[in-house]
Design an enzyme around this catalytic site. Structure first.
Site, PDB file in Angstrom:
ATOM      1  N   SER A  25       0.806  -1.224   0.000  1.00 48.52           N
ATOM      2  CA  SER A  25       0.000   0.000   0.000  1.00 48.52           C
ATOM      3  C   SER A  25       0.837   1.270   0.000  1.00 48.52           C
ATOM      4  O   SER A  25       0.284   2.362  -0.162  1.00 48.52           O
ATOM      5  CB  SER A  25      -0.936   0.003   1.216  1.00 48.52           C
ATOM      6  OG  SER A  25      -0.192  -0.001   2.412  1.00 48.52           O
ATOM      7  N   LYS A  67      -6.683   3.538   8.342  1.00 48.97           N
ATOM      8  CA  LYS A  67      -5.696   4.474   7.801  1.00 48.97           C
ATOM      9  C   LYS A  67      -6.234   5.898   7.780  1.00 48.97           C
ATOM     10  O   LYS A  67      -5.541   6.847   8.150  1.00 48.97           O
ATOM     11  CB  LYS A  67      -5.303   4.033   6.392  1.00 48.97           C
ATOM     12  CG  LYS A  67      -4.521   2.731   6.347  1.00 48.97           C
ATOM     13  CD  LYS A  67      -4.223   2.325   4.908  1.00 48.97           C
ATOM     14  CE  LYS A  67      -3.437   1.014   4.861  1.00 48.97           C
ATOM     15  NZ  LYS A  67      -3.142   0.591   3.480  1.00 48.97           N
TER      16      LYS A  67
END
Length: 794
Positions: free
Chosen positions: A682, A725
């Site tokens: 990511s 996140k």
């Protein structure tokens, strides 16, 4: 009935009860049946006064009305512990010997005998010779037991703990089958050493008789056939049990087992198996080694709640109140739980749902399981699976092994006493496997609603119905859970808490709890809301609230010390005074960088403890095109860096970079916090942005963070953990976040105020990322890239 346990002091005039065929020694307790009128009067007189009575044995047991010349001179002062009058006019008493005594005067004979007594003091000093005699006596006593003397094991153990020589002699003599005259001789031996010698003499005579009987028995047994020997042993065992009064006890025990089996309402096949074990136990000798194994097995079978369950009351409104009272937030999680309860209420019988709570530590997974049990009125069981590597922990051991036990599933059900508890299995993602088996495979049957109605434990060797149990598992990560096990569970994701949620949790739950645990009151300590926010922002960057609670506890301890030292005023903790209690802040809140910098981009990561913000640095140097990656990066992350470099090389011309930069420059990508291992795809677009910024010389916006996987063509692929996140980005004060377009569906899980305060931009390729990530002054350089992209589409 009346009772008395302690008597003192002992008067010199006492009522007297003559004894027939019984000798009482000091420190020993015996039941006493009293039938003669004068003896009953003496007992009643003792109960009216100080519960003390003189007990002396008759010389001739047949004498109905003994006088002073018909009883021995030395006897025992006894304390009457209990008295029970029987319907036929007699009485039963429980007496305890206190002191030896000598009758010095016969005071009266009617309505009861009263005598004047002289207490006999005993010298209990132990020298080396006396100690040797004591050890010899104990050894002979144990040997008599080994030769078949009916001496219980607890009596042998009690004898070995007696340290006074006289008391030991009395104890051994009391438990030997001696004549009354022999026991009277030991009672009249006033010196402890003399008493030991007499007791040893009688015991050795008994040993000689036992040894002779053993030798005769051995010779007889050698001459018998196998069938005759077995018949003889059974008959002999029966005779011995009858002599000891144990034969009826054995039969009574078997009858008790059968009654308990019938009351346990087991399934028919299990009940049949249990009755067979009772029959085996009944035929076995009492001393056989396997009797203990069978008794333990029967106790486990009988103790299981085969048909007894908690009376649950499913009230959705009450359940909602319980969940809201115990936990703040977690609205989606509570809705899922209430849906299960609603279905359970509409159906007569519903297989227990297998829920899996997945989320970072400290978000309330375990405590929510307790709340579910409380809202349903069921028992709650918690079992930690962290570090379990032995399959037998789940399924139990075979009965052939020494010390075998059922598995922890059956043990917990038995302990709860109900067949429909809420059963929480904590840390299911921490289960391991080794040479002892794979516990996760054993859990497949437990957590499968189609199979657990006949769960087979290796120890029980009988199916047990677990379908009524509501199983809940918890995990920090889904990935370590095997797919076959994950498929059997309904996964409910627990998000991390936002700043406002943590403030409410601290105000409603954590602060009152810690004040109570530290002996404080709101009048002694007040923690302001801005102080709580400061703790959340600068001291406890986490998804849950465990560190928040520890930090509040740290403040409470310091205030408690001030109170103990005499501080009378109320302590108010504000954001300005917080550093006095907690020291300097551990984390910076808001933007980590004071200004936009070249080659530094902000990324978003997901860990076991929730989301976090990282800063990726990239720089260029003269060289030969070497790429250096540092910061303990995993293989996947290194491959993402290689993909980022390849993408920039293919778009070098559009980005205004020398197309042969890879031959003239070395590049270095570093991810700070180098001591922490990092991996995952990511951070691909974050590394590509930092590298492009370094090569172009254009700063990256410090108020923007990004996450997404990169391909060689610059496409941005979806990632996991988006909610955590973005919560981390919000906590860090980020204003704009770039996310993969395919992750738009995950935004529904985000709290509304976070969506409102954070600008979230979906992107499909790096051509969209760079214009937004780099500062405005550099964007004219990138227009060519945008036009090139548009022309290629045409």
């Amino acid at each position: 009935m009346s009772e008395r346990s302690v008597v003192a002091p002992i008067p010199d005039v006492l009522p007297l009860i003559p004894l027939r065929d019984l000798i009482l020694f000091p420190n020993l307790v015996v039941p006493l049946f009293v039938g003669r009128e004068r003896s009953i009067n003496a007992l009643e007189e003792a109960m009216r006064e100080d519960h003390l009575v003189a007990l002396v044995t008759q010389k001739e047991a047949e004498e109905p009305d003994p006088g002073a010349e018909d009883i021995y001179e030395i006897g025992c002062v006894a304390s009457v512990m209990q008295e029970l009058k029987l319907p036929d006019g007699t009485a039963k008493a429980l007496v305890e010997g206190q002191r030896r005594m000598r009758i010095v005067e016969w005071i009266q004979s009617e309505p009861y005998v009263q005598v004047r007594v002289e207490l006999i003091d005993e010298d209990e000093t132990v020298d080396v010779e006396t100690e040797a005699m004591m050890r010899t006596l104990i050894t002979d006593f144990e040997r008599a037991s080994d030769l078949g003397k009916p001496i219980p094991q607890e009596v042998l153990m009690a004898a070995s703990t007696i340290e006074e020589p006289g008391r030991l002699a009395d104890f051994v003599a009391f438990h030997l089958n001696l004549r009354v005259e022999d026991k009277q001789q030991i009672l009249e031996a006033l010196e402890p050493r003399e008493r030991l010698d007499r007791a040893s003499t009688f015991l050795r005579k008994e040993l000689e008789i036992l040894e002779l009987g053993s030798k005769i028995q051995s010779r007889v047994k050698e001459q018998m056939t196998k069938t005759q020997r077995e018949y003889f042993l059974r008959e002999q065992l029966k005779a011995i049990q009858q002599e000891l009064g144990q034969y009826d006890e054995v039969q009574a025990e078997m009858d008790e087992y059968r009654e308990k089996i019938a009351a346990a309402t087991m399934p028919e096949d299990v009940e049949e198996k249990a009755l067979k074990e009772v029959s085996r136990l009944e035929k076995m000798p009492a001393a056989a080694a396997e009797t203990g194994v069978i008794r333990t097995y029967l106790d486990w079978l009988i103790g299981l709640p085969w048909s007894s369950g908690s009376d649950e009351v499913i009230d959705l409104k009450a359940a909602q109140e319980v969940l809201d009272h115990d936990h703040y937030g977690l609205e989606k999680v509570k809705e899922r739980i209430l849906e299960y309860l609603a279905v359970h209420k509409l159906t007569d019988h519903m297989r227990g749902p297998i829920l899996c709570f997945v989320g970072p530590p400290g978000v309330g997974k375990t405590s929510l399981g307790k709340s579910i049990a409380r809202s349903l009125g069921r028992e709650f069981i918690r079992m930690s699976l962290g570090g379990v590597r032995d399959e037998a922990e789940i399924r139990g051991h075979r009965r052939t092994y020494v010390g075998a036990l059922p598995g922890r599933i059956i043990q917990s059900i038995s302990q709860a006493g109900t067949n429909n508890p809420v059963f929480m299995m904590d840390e299911i993602d921490k289960v391991g496997m080794d040479f002892r088996g794979d516990p996760t495979s054993a859990l497949l049957e437990v957590l499968d609603p189609e199979q657990n109605n006949a769960f087979q434990d290796h120890y029980l060797e009988a199916p047990f119905d677990l379908s009524n149990v509501m199983f809940i598992t918890t995990a920090n990560l889904l990935d370590p859970i095997p797919p076959a096990l994950r498929d059997r569970m309904e996964v409910i994701h627990f998000p991390g808490y936002t700043e406002d949620e943590k403030l409410h949790i601290a105000r409603q739950y954590l602060i009152p709890k810690q004040l109570g645990e530290h002996g404080l009151t709101p009048g002694k300590l007040d923690i302001a809301d801005e102080a709580v926010r400061e703790i959340v922002r600068r001291y406890t960057r986490e998804a849950g609230v465990r560190n928040l609670e520890r930090t509040i506890a740290m403040i409470c301890r310091q205030v408690a010390r001030k109170v103990v030292e005499g501080y009378k005023r109320k302590t108010s903790v504000t954001a300005r005074t917080l550093h006095k209690y907690l020291g300097p802040p551990k984390f910076s809140y808001g933007l980590a960088e004071e200004q936009d910098e070249v080659g530094v981009s902000t990324g978003l990561v997901w860990t076991e403890v929730g989301g976090d913000v990282i800063f990726i640095e990239a720089t260029k140097m003269k060289g030969t095109g070497k790429l250096t990656l540092t910061g303990q990066l995993g293989d996947v992350m290194k491959e993402s860096a290689q993909a980022a470099v390849s993408y920039i090389r293919t778009r070098a011309k559009d980005l205004g970079i020398d197309e042969d930069f890879n031959e003239k420059l070395d590049m270095h990508i570093h991810v700070p916090a180098a001591a922490i291992p990092k991996d995952g795809p990511s951070a691909g677009i974050t590394m590509a942005t930092a590298l492009a910024s370094s090569l172009i010389g254009c700063p990256v916006r410090r108020d923007l963070a990004m996450t997404g996987e990169i391909t060689l063509r610059g496409r941005v692929l979806p990632i996991g953990g988006l909610k955590e996140k973005l919560l981390a980005a919000h906590r860090a004060g980020i204003k704009t976040a770039l996310i993969p377009k395919d992750n738009l569906r995950d935004l529904d899980l985000l709290p509304p105020h976070v969506r409102d305060e954070l600008e979230i931009i979906p992107v499909e390729s790096m051509d969209e990322v760079l214009p937004r990530a780099l500062v405005k002054d550099c964007r004219p350089v990138l227009k060519k890239a945008a036009r090139s992209k548009g022309s290629s589409k045409k």
